[in-house]
Write a protein that holds these residues in place. Structure first.
Motif, mmCIF file in Angstrom:
data_model
loop_
_atom_site.group_PDB
_atom_site.id
_atom_site.type_symbol
_atom_site.label_atom_id
_atom_site.label_comp_id
_atom_site.label_asym_id
_atom_site.label_seq_id
_atom_site.Cartn_x
_atom_site.Cartn_y
_atom_site.Cartn_z
ATOM 1 N N ALA A 100 15.599 -3.002 3.393
ATOM 2 C CA ALA A 100 17.026 -3.034 3.113
ATOM 3 C C ALA A 100 17.359 -1.952 2.093
ATOM 4 C CB ALA A 100 17.431 -4.406 2.593
ATOM 5 N N ALA A 101 18.615 -1.510 2.080
ATOM 6 C CA ALA A 101 19.006 -0.401 1.216
ATOM 7 C C ALA A 101 18.781 -0.742 -0.252
ATOM 8 C CB ALA A 101 20.471 -0.054 1.444
ATOM 9 N N VAL A 102 18.115 0.159 -0.964
ATOM 10 C CA VAL A 102 17.894 -0.040 -2.387
ATOM 11 C C VAL A 102 18.630 1.002 -3.209
ATOM 12 C CG1 VAL A 102 15.663 -1.127 -2.074
ATOM 13 C CG2 VAL A 102 15.779 1.344 -2.313
ATOM 14 N N SER A 103 19.236 1.993 -2.585
ATOM 15 C CA SER A 103 19.968 3.010 -3.318
ATOM 16 C C SER A 103 21.094 3.556 -2.452
ATOM 17 C CB SER A 103 19.034 4.154 -3.740
ATOM 18 O OG SER A 103 19.778 5.203 -4.327
ATOM 19 N N SER A 104 22.324 3.207 -2.809
ATOM 20 C CA SER A 104 23.465 3.706 -2.055
ATOM 21 C C SER A 104 23.716 5.181 -2.345
ATOM 22 C CB SER A 104 24.719 2.895 -2.405
ATOM 23 O OG SER A 104 24.992 2.983 -3.788
ATOM 24 N N GLU A 105 23.136 5.674 -3.447
ATOM 25 C CA GLU A 105 23.347 7.070 -3.811
ATOM 26 C C GLU A 105 22.403 7.995 -3.044
ATOM 27 O OE1 GLU A 105 22.997 7.434 -8.000
ATOM 28 O OE2 GLU A 105 24.751 6.188 -8.444
ATOM 29 N N THR A 106 21.146 7.593 -2.934
ATOM 30 C CA THR A 106 20.176 8.470 -2.283
ATOM 31 C C THR A 106 19.989 8.152 -0.816
ATOM 32 O OG1 THR A 106 18.316 7.012 -2.792
ATOM 33 C CG2 THR A 106 18.925 8.640 -4.469
ATOM 34 N N GLY A 107 20.320 6.947 -0.403
ATOM 35 C CA GLY A 107 20.109 6.557 0.980
ATOM 36 C C GLY A 107 18.711 6.080 1.256
ATOM 37 N N GLU A 108 17.849 6.000 0.240
ATOM 38 C CA GLU A 108 16.492 5.533 0.459
ATOM 39 C C GLU A 108 16.508 4.061 0.836
ATOM 40 O OE1 GLU A 108 12.782 4.545 -2.368
ATOM 41 O OE2 GLU A 108 13.410 6.653 -2.436
ATOM 42 N N VAL A 109 15.839 3.734 1.918
ATOM 43 C CA VAL A 109 15.830 2.351 2.386
ATOM 44 C C VAL A 109 14.451 1.710 2.314
ATOM 45 C CG1 VAL A 109 17.813 2.654 3.895
ATOM 46 C CG2 VAL A 109 15.525 3.062 4.794
ATOM 47 N N PHE A 110 13.411 2.521 2.106
ATOM 48 C CA PHE A 110 12.076 1.956 2.019
ATOM 49 C C PHE A 110 11.135 2.986 1.421
ATOM 50 C CE2 PHE A 110 7.803 1.295 3.764
ATOM 51 C CZ PHE A 110 7.579 -0.022 3.393
ATOM 52 N N ALA A 111 10.176 2.504 0.640
ATOM 53 C CA ALA A 111 9.134 3.374 0.099
ATOM 54 C C ALA A 111 7.894 2.549 -0.158
ATOM 55 C CB ALA A 111 9.601 4.040 -1.195
ATOM 56 N N ASP A 112 6.729 3.110 0.191
ATOM 57 C CA ASP A 112 5.473 2.430 -0.081
ATOM 58 C C ASP A 112 4.378 3.470 -0.277
ATOM 59 O OD1 ASP A 112 3.522 0.575 -0.465
ATOM 60 O OD2 ASP A 112 3.697 -0.379 1.488
ATOM 61 N N ASP A 113 3.821 3.507 -1.487
ATOM 62 C CA ASP A 113 2.682 4.384 -1.762
ATOM 63 C C ASP A 113 1.376 3.600 -1.766
ATOM 64 O OD1 ASP A 113 2.902 2.947 -4.091
ATOM 65 O OD2 ASP A 113 3.440 4.656 -5.351
ATOM 66 N N PHE A 114 1.462 2.310 -1.413
ATOM 67 C CA PHE A 114 0.310 1.415 -1.270
ATOM 68 C C PHE A 114 -0.411 1.155 -2.594
ATOM 69 C CE2 PHE A 114 0.864 3.739 2.744
ATOM 70 C CZ PHE A 114 1.176 2.676 3.579
ATOM 71 N N GLU A 115 0.246 1.503 -3.702
ATOM 72 C CA GLU A 115 -0.420 1.346 -4.990
ATOM 73 C C GLU A 115 -0.468 -0.094 -5.474
ATOM 74 O OE1 GLU A 115 -2.268 3.783 -6.753
ATOM 75 O OE2 GLU A 115 -2.049 4.410 -4.666
ATOM 76 N N ASP A 116 0.134 -1.027 -4.749
ATOM 77 C CA ASP A 116 -0.094 -2.438 -5.063
ATOM 78 C C ASP A 116 -1.374 -2.943 -4.411
ATOM 79 O OD1 ASP A 116 0.668 -2.528 -2.420
ATOM 80 O OD2 ASP A 116 2.261 -4.013 -2.696
ATOM 81 N N GLY A 117 -2.031 -2.061 -3.651
ATOM 82 C CA GLY A 117 -3.311 -2.414 -3.057
ATOM 83 C C GLY A 117 -3.225 -3.362 -1.880
ATOM 84 N N THR A 118 -2.019 -3.478 -1.265
ATOM 85 C CA THR A 118 -1.846 -4.399 -0.143
ATOM 86 C C THR A 118 -1.030 -3.734 0.966
ATOM 87 O OG1 THR A 118 0.279 -5.418 -0.741
ATOM 88 C CG2 THR A 118 -1.696 -6.262 -1.841
ATOM 89 N N LEU A 119 -1.006 -4.413 2.103
ATOM 90 C CA LEU A 119 -0.137 -4.044 3.223
ATOM 91 C C LEU A 119 0.945 -5.087 3.412
ATOM 92 C CD1 LEU A 119 -2.894 -2.893 5.756
ATOM 93 C CD2 LEU A 119 -1.248 -1.403 4.601
ATOM 94 N N ASP A 120 1.301 -5.795 2.332
ATOM 95 C CA ASP A 120 2.240 -6.906 2.416
ATOM 96 C C ASP A 120 3.614 -6.491 2.926
ATOM 97 O OD1 ASP A 120 0.247 -8.502 1.497
ATOM 98 O OD2 ASP A 120 1.054 -8.749 -0.529
ATOM 99 N N ALA A 121 3.973 -5.237 2.731
ATOM 100 C CA ALA A 121 5.293 -4.779 3.168
ATOM 101 C C ALA A 121 5.373 -4.581 4.676
ATOM 102 C CB ALA A 121 5.648 -3.464 2.467
ATOM 103 N N TRP A 122 4.231 -4.573 5.336
ATOM 104 C CA TRP A 122 4.170 -4.174 6.734
ATOM 105 C C TRP A 122 3.832 -5.341 7.655
ATOM 106 C CZ3 TRP A 122 5.219 0.942 7.817
ATOM 107 C CH2 TRP A 122 5.239 1.800 6.708
ATOM 108 N N ILE A 123 4.295 -5.232 8.887
ATOM 109 C CA ILE A 123 3.820 -6.098 9.963
ATOM 110 C C ILE A 123 2.661 -5.359 10.617
ATOM 111 C CG2 ILE A 123 4.398 -7.226 12.127
ATOM 112 C CD1 ILE A 123 7.345 -7.145 11.178
ATOM 113 N N VAL A 124 1.484 -5.931 10.536
ATOM 114 C CA VAL A 124 0.273 -5.263 11.014
ATOM 115 C C VAL A 124 -0.216 -5.944 12.283
ATOM 116 C CG1 VAL A 124 -2.115 -4.708 10.457
ATOM 117 C CG2 VAL A 124 -0.365 -4.534 8.692
ATOM 118 N N TYR A 125 -0.494 -5.140 13.298
ATOM 119 C CA TYR A 125 -0.952 -5.679 14.579
ATOM 120 C C TYR A 125 -2.116 -4.830 15.076
ATOM 121 C CZ TYR A 125 -0.804 -7.491 19.359
ATOM 122 O OH TYR A 125 -1.125 -8.070 20.564
ATOM 123 N N ALA A 126 -3.322 -5.348 14.917
ATOM 124 C CA ALA A 126 -4.518 -4.625 15.335
ATOM 125 C C ALA A 126 -5.275 -5.469 16.351
ATOM 126 C CB ALA A 126 -5.398 -4.323 14.130
#
Length: 267
Positions: free
Chosen positions: A54-80
């Motif tokens: 969901a939108a986190v910045s109406s100024e920049t338009g950025e809607v998502f960011a993940d550098d994986f530095e929390d050490g998880t894939l919790d933000a993602w739906i993973v299907y392997a």
């Protein structure tokens, strides 16, 4: 004796005041606790909004960011599916300590990580990726989707990897719903090093939509005049349904999704 009624009244009054004070303290405590709880929920909700698209910045338009530095894939739906896997890796990263790693070994099986978006009509996707030169894409699939923007069950844009006669990644290919695919040249398929990839799409109105793919800042391939009336409700990485005997892995790091403009290289 004359003073006893006054003492009784004062005692009763004081008792009532003490009781009321306790009520006020209890009410204040409840209000403060509720306020802190609401702030905690709001903070957690904001984190989920950022993670879930969901939108986190109406100024920049950025809607998502993940550098994986929390050490998880919790933000993602993973299907392997069988033979494949998606996990957090530390053996190589573009930045920081963690990256995502997609391992391919399952014949005819999917290996997908996806993020939901809010029915966007424009997307500017950025990530860094890395794969070895000896990556084998499997027999019989000369072209396989890797980055996809999707509207329900309908594909909006497919950024695809084409293979050579030895089933190794050769060059990029782009396809949009209802159009003919376009090939890029051979010079932008990079092996053994991290490189920047960007995929942008604007729905436009009528037939003025477009999509463009960049590698390390250079426009590689694109399609103009898209007569497309779809929005995008999810973005997929690794929609790579390989045929027989695939063997290899791909790393992903520093993902950013914007709805208004090119993200560019990580500072």
């Amino acid at each position: 004796m004359d003073g006893m009624p006054l003492l009784v009244v004062m005692t009763v009054t004081y008792g009532r005041m003490a009781t009321n004070m306790k009520k006020y303290i209890l009410i204040f405590t409840l209000i403060l606790t509720a306020s802190l709880f609401a702030q905690t929920i709001q903070s957690h909700h904001s984190t989920l909004l950022k993670k879930r698209g969901a939108a986190v910045s109406s100024e920049t338009g950025e809607v998502f960011a993940d550098d994986f530095e929390d050490g998880t894939l919790d933000a993602w739906i993973v299907y392997a599916e069988s033979g494949n896997s998606i996990s957090i890796a530390t053996d190589t990263t573009h930045s920081g300590t963690y990256a995502a790693k997609l391992v391919y070994g399952g014949s005819n099986n999917r290996n997908v990580m996806s993020i939901a978006t809010d029915n966007l009509n424009s997307i500017y996707f950025r990530c860094y990726m890395k794969f070895p030169a000896n990556f084998v894409g499997g027999d019989g699939y000369p072209t396989t989707d890797f980055f996809s923007f999707v509207d329900g069950a309908a594909g909006v844009v497919y950024q695809r990897i084409k293979h050579d006669a030895s089933n190794r990644p050769r060059n990029w290919d782009i396809l949009s719903n209802g159009t003919t695919d376009q090939d890029a040249n051979y010079t932008h398929m990079i092996h053994n090093n991290w490189f920047l990839v960007e995929l942008a799409w604007e729905r436009g109105t009528g037939s003025n939509g477009w999509t463009t793919f960049k590698v390390n800042g250079d426009s590689v391939v694109g399609i103009g005049s898209l007569p497309l009336a779809l929005n995008a409700d999810s973005i997929r990485i690794g929609t790579y349904i390989l045929n027989e005997n695939p063997n290899g892995y791909i790393y992903i790091d520093d993902v950013v999704i914007d709805s208004t403009t090119w993200v560019g290289a990580k500072p």
